[in-house]
Design a protein around this motif. Sequence first.
Motif, short mmCIF file in Angstrom:
data_model
loop_
_atom_site.label_atom_id
_atom_site.label_comp_id
_atom_site.label_asym_id
_atom_site.label_seq_id
_atom_site.Cartn_x
_atom_site.Cartn_y
_atom_site.Cartn_z
N ALA A 572 -36.05 -3.38 22.48
CA ALA A 572 -37.15 -3.87 23.32
C ALA A 572 -37.31 -3.01 24.57
O ALA A 572 -38.44 -2.73 25.00
N CYS A 573 -36.18 -2.59 25.15
CA CYS A 573 -36.25 -1.74 26.34
C CYS A 573 -36.87 -0.39 26.03
O CYS A 573 -37.74 0.10 26.76
N VAL A 574 -36.43 0.23 24.95
CA VAL A 574 -36.94 1.55 24.58
C VAL A 574 -38.43 1.47 24.24
O VAL A 574 -39.21 2.38 24.55
N LYS A 575 -38.83 0.37 23.63
CA LYS A 575 -40.24 0.20 23.24
C LYS A 575 -41.16 0.15 24.45
O LYS A 575 -42.37 0.39 24.33
N ARG A 576 -40.59 -0.13 25.63
CA ARG A 576 -41.42 -0.15 26.84
C ARG A 576 -42.01 1.23 27.15
O ARG A 576 -42.98 1.34 27.89
N LEU A 577 -41.44 2.26 26.58
CA LEU A 577 -41.99 3.60 26.79
C LEU A 577 -43.36 3.77 26.13
O LEU A 577 -44.20 4.54 26.58
N THR A 578 -43.58 3.01 25.03
CA THR A 578 -44.87 3.08 24.34
C THR A 578 -45.73 1.86 24.63
O THR A 578 -46.95 1.92 24.49
N ARG A 579 -45.07 0.74 24.98
CA ARG A 579 -45.76 -0.52 25.30
C ARG A 579 -46.66 -0.96 24.15
O ARG A 579 -47.77 -1.41 24.35
N SER A 580 -46.13 -0.82 22.96
CA SER A 580 -46.88 -1.23 21.77
C SER A 580 -46.72 -2.72 21.54
O SER A 580 -45.74 -3.33 21.98
N ASN A 581 -47.68 -3.30 20.84
CA ASN A 581 -47.65 -4.73 20.53
C ASN A 581 -46.93 -4.99 19.22
O ASN A 581 -47.08 -4.25 18.25
N ASP A 582 -46.15 -6.06 19.17
CA ASP A 582 -45.53 -6.49 17.93
C ASP A 582 -46.48 -7.37 17.14
O ASP A 582 -47.39 -7.99 17.69
N LYS A 583 -46.24 -7.41 15.84
CA LYS A 583 -46.99 -8.35 15.01
C LYS A 583 -46.56 -9.76 15.36
O LYS A 583 -45.40 -10.03 15.68
N TYR A 584 -47.52 -10.70 15.34
CA TYR A 584 -47.25 -12.09 15.69
C TYR A 584 -46.49 -12.74 14.53
O TYR A 584 -47.07 -13.12 13.52
N VAL A 585 -45.17 -12.82 14.66
CA VAL A 585 -44.32 -13.39 13.61
C VAL A 585 -43.65 -14.65 14.14
O VAL A 585 -43.01 -14.62 15.19
N VAL A 586 -43.78 -15.73 13.41
CA VAL A 586 -43.17 -17.00 13.80
C VAL A 586 -41.77 -17.10 13.21
O VAL A 586 -41.54 -16.73 12.06
N ALA A 587 -40.82 -17.58 14.01
CA ALA A 587 -39.45 -17.77 13.51
C ALA A 587 -39.46 -18.80 12.39
O ALA A 587 -40.04 -19.88 12.52
#
Length: 600
Positions: A572-587
Amino acid sequence: MGIHHYIFELVAPTTAIGAVFVLLLGPIFFPRAYIWFLLAYFTTFLYISVNHFLKFCLTVRNIKKNIRDWNAKQEQQSSSRDYDSKEVVKSTATNNGRITPTRNGYTSVSVSMTDDDNKYSEMESALKQYEGQYIHAFVVPNYEEPEPLLRDTIKRLAQHRNATTTYVIILAMEESEVDHTTKAASLKRTFDGSFRDFIITVHPKDVPGESRGKGSNVAYAAREACELLARKVDKRHVVFTITDSDSAIPELYIRQIEKALTESEDPYNTICSPPIFFSRNALDVPAAVRVTDIMWSIMVMQNLSNPRGLAFPCSTYSLSMVLAEQVGFWDTDKDAVGEDLHMWLKCFFKTGGVARSVPIFVPINLTNVQTTGYFSNIYARFVQAKRHYNGVADVAYSLKSAFSGEQHSTNDTPSFLLSSSIMPVYNPSSGKRPSCLMSCSFFDKLVVVLHVLEAHMIPCTSGWLMFAAVPLTQFLLISAYSPISSYYPSFQNPIVTSEFYAYMFSLVQAVSVLLPMPLLLCAMLYEGLHKTVDAELFKKGTNETRTWRNYMDYAWLPVSAWLFMTLPSTLACVKRLTRSNDKYVVAAKNITIFTEALPE
């Protein structure tokens, strides 16, 4: 946006990537500084862990006290009603049937009050002291959640004694869910007449600038409900409770909210934060999943015992409609995916630090992620962990809010509050502000930022350093098979060449052994709390709660810590470099049966 904003955005990814590089390269290129770094990191971690344990002790004590006080009052009330009923029968035979109406719809004879009567009267007055003062609006966001799960969650609220008079259900649906209209209509039909009101909102899909998730769903539902309820009731009396689709909320929680708001000097800037508890299906999931959620519960619980009201909510929390409207409701962009913590931070900074938490020491019972199949269940928990740790966006948000120089504007205060007899009156022309509107100190901002950093930076660093730093350093600097001797023949090993650094590394090793001790003490304390909550609040039988066999769950801690904390938080921290959105997945929560009895 200033350059310092971009610097704040780099804090999380730099920390996560830096931890891995320091772990691998530190012993080789700067061994002396690396030993000092490890000692400082481990000592700080140990101090924080001991502090967590002490605060957890306070939370456990307060939870048990609240539950036992509540049960004692319920028993006294039941005894009082039985006593009154017996007196009615007695009076019919001895007082020519002269019966007069009394409180709560019960009847009693026209005789003088005894000491026991006075005791029961005082007790019942205390129980009813907070009834009817607030309208409780429960926002239940959901997307592709099983209807039986939602029905069970709402049913538990319907069991509360004031549900028909003071409860409003706000069922927050998503337009993108197939057949959401059918599911919503079915639930509303099921609970027809069970609540004061049942509102259905449908969050539109593909709204420009929005990130899909709980935050955007809650924001839309709260705005819609605010408009509807404002036509029927005084918005100053409405309390939003944001919950999850699987949250089992005891009646005691609502009573404690009303008590807290009634006693608060500024109820409109009070955020009620309860502990979370995983007991609804804990015995049906893998031990690694179960122990992960136990640790999650412990971290939330210890955080509540903050003496300055700087405690972060998790999953379920309550705040006034006034406060939600004042700060512009919930943010909906991709930096607000950690909706609970983000909303708390927004309230804190937008009100100039006036908004604070009040801990409500009543556990909210949640479900663990559950799917069919052992390994699919493990994977589902990993997916949930990745979504949770996307809340690392709040690191940059808190830094920006604290240090960007933006000030709270008094114009944010709703005009109807300025003339309210309940709130202190603020006259802008006077140049003075009432104490409840005073800005927070720099120290408070700093404490909040440090807590946010602790919540997100420790997970992405501790797993790497705690598990690997000492053995890797021993291999590189002490082992006879160290690759350093081959590739760096001129390398001066400080542990070998310096008695001082040899002592320092021994100290690092000693501290590393102590690091898990506070957490294990918390786990021991938690076991007693779990049994108390199950037996005395949720009324579970002995065969439906944890036993001594479950102590073996903690053997999974190293695996669950790395798999469900370190790895997803680092990603999650590394992904801040791209600031991409995750797919909306429900637990996934494929649960068909809930074993615990509904609380009375």
